[in-house]
Design a protein around this motif. Structure first.
Motif, short mmCIF file in Angstrom:
data_model
loop_
_atom_site.label_atom_id
_atom_site.label_comp_id
_atom_site.label_asym_id
_atom_site.label_seq_id
_atom_site.Cartn_x
_atom_site.Cartn_y
_atom_site.Cartn_z
N THR A 143 24.62 2.09 22.38
CA THR A 143 24.89 0.67 22.18
C THR A 143 25.03 0.40 20.69
O THR A 143 24.71 1.25 19.86
CB THR A 143 23.75 -0.20 22.74
OG1 THR A 143 22.57 0.05 21.95
CG2 THR A 143 23.48 0.07 24.21
N THR A 144 25.45 -0.80 20.35
CA THR A 144 25.58 -1.17 18.94
C THR A 144 24.23 -1.03 18.23
O THR A 144 24.15 -0.46 17.15
CB THR A 144 26.10 -2.62 18.82
OG1 THR A 144 27.37 -2.69 19.45
CG2 THR A 144 26.23 -3.03 17.36
N SER A 145 23.17 -1.54 18.83
CA SER A 145 21.84 -1.46 18.22
C SER A 145 21.40 -0.01 18.05
O SER A 145 20.85 0.36 17.01
CB SER A 145 20.81 -2.20 19.06
OG SER A 145 21.10 -3.56 19.09
N GLU A 146 21.64 0.80 19.08
CA GLU A 146 21.27 2.22 19.00
C GLU A 146 22.06 2.92 17.90
O GLU A 146 21.50 3.72 17.14
CB GLU A 146 21.50 2.90 20.35
CG GLU A 146 20.56 2.42 21.43
CD GLU A 146 21.00 2.79 22.84
OE1 GLU A 146 20.20 2.56 23.77
OE2 GLU A 146 22.13 3.29 23.02
N SER A 147 23.33 2.62 17.78
CA SER A 147 24.15 3.21 16.72
C SER A 147 23.66 2.80 15.35
O SER A 147 23.71 3.59 14.40
CB SER A 147 25.62 2.80 16.89
OG SER A 147 26.17 3.36 18.05
N CYS A 148 23.17 1.57 15.24
CA CYS A 148 22.69 1.06 13.94
C CYS A 148 21.42 1.77 13.47
O CYS A 148 21.16 1.82 12.27
CB CYS A 148 22.45 -0.45 14.01
SG CYS A 148 23.98 -1.40 13.96
N VAL A 149 20.62 2.32 14.40
CA VAL A 149 19.45 3.10 13.97
C VAL A 149 19.76 4.59 13.93
O VAL A 149 19.13 5.33 13.16
CB VAL A 149 18.19 2.83 14.84
CG1 VAL A 149 17.75 1.39 14.69
CG2 VAL A 149 18.39 3.20 16.28
N LEU A 150 20.73 5.04 14.72
CA LEU A 150 21.09 6.45 14.72
C LEU A 150 21.81 6.86 13.44
O LEU A 150 21.50 7.90 12.85
CB LEU A 150 21.98 6.76 15.93
CG LEU A 150 22.49 8.20 16.04
CD1 LEU A 150 21.33 9.18 16.17
CD2 LEU A 150 23.45 8.33 17.22
N THR B 104 17.21 5.33 21.89
CA THR B 104 18.05 6.27 21.15
C THR B 104 17.47 7.68 21.27
O THR B 104 18.21 8.65 21.47
CB THR B 104 18.15 5.86 19.67
OG1 THR B 104 18.61 4.50 19.62
CG2 THR B 104 19.09 6.74 18.89
N ARG B 105 16.15 7.79 21.17
CA ARG B 105 15.45 9.08 21.27
C ARG B 105 15.76 9.76 22.61
O ARG B 105 16.00 10.96 22.66
CB ARG B 105 13.96 8.85 21.12
CG ARG B 105 13.12 10.10 21.22
CD ARG B 105 11.63 9.79 21.09
NE ARG B 105 11.31 9.49 19.71
CZ ARG B 105 10.75 8.35 19.30
NH1 ARG B 105 10.46 7.39 20.15
NH2 ARG B 105 10.48 8.16 18.03
N LEU B 106 15.76 8.99 23.69
CA LEU B 106 16.06 9.56 25.01
C LEU B 106 17.45 10.19 25.03
O LEU B 106 17.67 11.23 25.64
CB LEU B 106 15.95 8.49 26.10
CG LEU B 106 14.55 7.95 26.37
CD1 LEU B 106 14.61 6.78 27.35
CD2 LEU B 106 13.65 9.06 26.89
N GLY C 137 19.20 18.18 22.08
CA GLY C 137 18.16 19.05 21.54
C GLY C 137 17.58 18.53 20.25
O GLY C 137 16.97 19.28 19.49
N ILE C 138 17.75 17.23 20.00
CA ILE C 138 17.28 16.61 18.76
C ILE C 138 16.22 15.56 19.08
O ILE C 138 16.44 14.68 19.91
CB ILE C 138 18.45 15.97 17.99
CG1 ILE C 138 19.45 17.06 17.59
CG2 ILE C 138 17.94 15.21 16.77
CD1 ILE C 138 20.73 16.53 16.99
N GLU C 139 15.09 15.66 18.41
CA GLU C 139 14.00 14.71 18.57
C GLU C 139 13.96 13.77 17.38
O GLU C 139 14.19 14.19 16.24
CB GLU C 139 12.67 15.47 18.68
CG GLU C 139 11.46 14.59 18.85
CD GLU C 139 11.45 13.84 20.18
OE1 GLU C 139 11.62 12.60 20.14
OE2 GLU C 139 11.29 14.48 21.23
N ILE C 140 13.70 12.51 17.63
CA ILE C 140 13.46 11.53 16.56
C ILE C 140 11.95 11.40 16.45
O ILE C 140 11.30 10.89 17.37
CB ILE C 140 14.10 10.17 16.87
CG1 ILE C 140 15.62 10.31 17.01
CG2 ILE C 140 13.75 9.15 15.78
CD1 ILE C 140 16.33 9.04 17.47
N SER C 141 11.40 11.91 15.36
CA SER C 141 9.95 11.93 15.18
C SER C 141 9.51 10.90 14.16
O SER C 141 10.16 10.70 13.13
CB SER C 141 9.49 13.32 14.71
OG SER C 141 9.76 14.26 15.72
N SER C 142 8.37 10.29 14.44
CA SER C 142 7.79 9.31 13.55
C SER C 142 6.94 10.01 12.49
O SER C 142 6.22 10.96 12.81
CB SER C 142 6.91 8.34 14.36
OG SER C 142 6.24 7.46 13.50
#
Length: 165
Positions: free
Chosen positions: A66-73, A133-135, A141-146
Motif C-alpha cells: 500500500t502507499t503507507s507500506e511503501s512509505c516505510v519500506l 510491511t514486515r509480513l 527472506g527479509i526481516e524488519i528488526s527493531s
C-alpha cells in the motif's frame, strides 16, 4: 460520444516521490544472493525479486504494498545496510518525502512526545504499518528488526524460516 482520457493515472506514492525514477533497484548485498535485485515500482507499489539467468531478467516473486507500506519500506531499503532512524520513518510515513526539514520536524515531534510520555502513541501508526510491511518482506527472506530506542534495520531471516530462493 464520450471522450476517453489516455493520460497516465498516478497513485499517491508517485506523487509523494521526489525521485523521478519509477522503479528503484536495490542489490542489498548480504541479504540477497549475488546477482539478485529487488525492484520497487513506486508508481504501482510493487516490490519484485529479480535475478538474471542466461542474460535475461527473471522475476522470482512480487508483492504489492500500500502507499503507507511503501512509505516505510523505501527508507529502510535506502538505509540498508545501516539502520533507519525513527524520525526518518516518521517523516516518510507522514509526508512521503524525506527532506532534512521533514526529518528535523519529526525528530522534534518525537522528542516532545518522549518528554510528554506519549512516544508510543506517536509511533503507533508507523509501527502498525511496519507490522504489515514486515509480513510481506518475510516472503523475500527479509526481516524488519527493531533496534531499541534507535530505529529499524533490514536483516536476513534464518534460512529455515523462509522459502528457499
Amino acid at each position: 460520444m464520450q471522450k476517453v482520457s489516455l493520460r497516465k493515472v498516478k497513485t499517491p506514492v508517485s506523487y509523494l516521490q521526489e525521485n523521478s525514477e519509477e522503479v528503484l533497484h536495490f542489490s542489498l548485498q548480504g541479504l540477497l544472493p549475488a546477482g539478485h535485485t529487488l525492484a520497487l515500482n513506486t508508481t504501482l507499489g510493487t516490490l519484485s525479486h529479480l535475478v538474471c539467468k542466461d542474460e535475461r531478467p527473471h522475476m522470482l516473486m512480487e508483492q504489492q504494498f500500500t502507499t503507507s507500506e511503501s512509505c516505510v519500506l523505501l527508507p529502510l531499503l535506502e538505509a540498508y545496510p545501516y539502520y533507519c532512524p525513527y524520525e526518518v520513518l516518521l517523516a516518510s510515513f507522514n509526508s512521503g518525502r524525506v527532506s532534512e526539514t521533514a526529518i528535523a520536524r519529526s525528530r522534534k515531534r518525537l522528542q516532545e512526545a518522549q518528554e510528554a510520555g506519549v512516544w508510543d502513541q506517536e509511533m503507533r501508526p508507523v509501527r502498525n504499518v511496519l507490522s504489515r510491511t514486515r509480513l510481506k518482506t518475510r516472503s523475500f527472506g527479509i526481516e524488519i528488526s527493531s533496534i531499541l530506542e534507535t530505529g529499524y534495520i533490514l536483516m536476513q531471516m534464518p534460512r529455515h524460516k523462509h522459502p528457499e530462493i
